[in-house]
Design a protein around this motif. Structure first.
Motif, short mmCIF file in Angstrom:
data_model
loop_
_atom_site.label_atom_id
_atom_site.label_comp_id
_atom_site.label_asym_id
_atom_site.label_seq_id
_atom_site.Cartn_x
_atom_site.Cartn_y
_atom_site.Cartn_z
N SER A 52 0.80 -1.22 0.00
CA SER A 52 0.00 0.00 0.00
C SER A 52 0.84 1.28 0.00
CB SER A 52 -0.94 0.01 1.22
OG SER A 52 -0.19 -0.03 2.41
N THR B 209 -2.41 -1.60 -3.55
CA THR B 209 -3.49 -0.78 -3.02
C THR B 209 -2.91 0.57 -2.62
OG1 THR B 209 -3.20 -1.45 -0.71
CG2 THR B 209 -4.64 -2.83 -2.08
N LEU C 123 -6.15 -2.66 -6.87
CA LEU C 123 -7.46 -2.28 -6.38
C LEU C 123 -8.00 -1.16 -7.26
CD1 LEU C 123 -9.31 -3.27 -4.15
CD2 LEU C 123 -8.40 -1.47 -2.70
N GLU D 192 -10.52 0.95 -7.19
CA GLU D 192 -10.86 2.26 -6.63
C GLU D 192 -9.62 3.12 -6.40
OE1 GLU D 192 -12.75 -0.02 -4.01
OE2 GLU D 192 -14.62 -0.03 -5.14
N ASP D 193 -8.52 2.51 -6.01
CA ASP D 193 -7.30 3.27 -5.76
C ASP D 193 -6.67 3.77 -7.05
OD1 ASP D 193 -7.57 3.02 -3.03
OD2 ASP D 193 -6.33 1.23 -2.91
N ASP E 170 -12.22 -5.14 -7.40
CA ASP E 170 -12.91 -4.28 -6.44
C ASP E 170 -12.77 -4.87 -5.03
OD1 ASP E 170 -14.65 -6.45 -6.50
OD2 ASP E 170 -16.27 -5.35 -7.48
N TYR E 171 -13.37 -4.22 -4.04
CA TYR E 171 -13.23 -4.68 -2.66
C TYR E 171 -13.80 -6.08 -2.41
CZ TYR E 171 -11.11 -0.46 -0.81
OH TYR E 171 -10.24 0.56 -0.54
N PHE F 18 -11.34 -8.45 -3.56
CA PHE F 18 -10.19 -8.45 -2.66
C PHE F 18 -10.43 -9.42 -1.51
CE2 PHE F 18 -7.69 -5.46 0.45
CZ PHE F 18 -6.77 -6.46 0.70
N VAL F 19 -11.62 -9.39 -0.94
CA VAL F 19 -11.96 -10.30 0.14
C VAL F 19 -11.90 -11.75 -0.35
CG1 VAL F 19 -13.79 -11.04 1.72
CG2 VAL F 19 -13.34 -8.60 1.37
#
Length: 99
Positions: free
Chosen positions: A8, A33, A62, A64-65, A81-82, A85-86
């Motif tokens: 990150s 991320t 990611l 969105e980032d 997307d999130y 990611f999960v």
């Protein structure tokens, strides 16, 4: 044992990306991320390093980032997307966040 490595931090502020790339095995994945998505800036050393590994470990970013920073997503990296990611984090045996 497979590991999902999550970065990150900007590759221009420290050497986490370099250290991570040295440890990646063929079963591992790498998710960019936050400011780590700056590694995708075309023509930069981090981008070239990642592109050279596009066929080995799975490379993810990611969505969105990347959108928040107005960067392009190269064809050789998968944008997620999130929720993905999960799902991705339970696909690998372990998750290593490079703090």
């Amino acid at each position: 044992m497979s590991t999902l490595h999550v970065l990150s931090h900007s590759p221009f502020s420290d050497n986490r990306l370099d250290s991570c790339l040295r440890l990646l095995s063929g079963n591992d994945g790498l998710l960019l991320t936050g400011d780590a998505v700056y590694a995708l800036q075309p023509g930069t050393t981090p981008c070239n390093q990642l592109q050279q590994r596009a066929d080995s470990p799975q490379l993810f970013v990611l969505e969105e980032d990347v959108q928040a920073r107005g960067l392009p997503v190269p064809q050789w990296i998968k944008s997620i997307d999130y929720p993905a990611f999960v799902e991705l984090s339970i696909t690998y045996d372990k998750v290593n966040s490079w703090l």
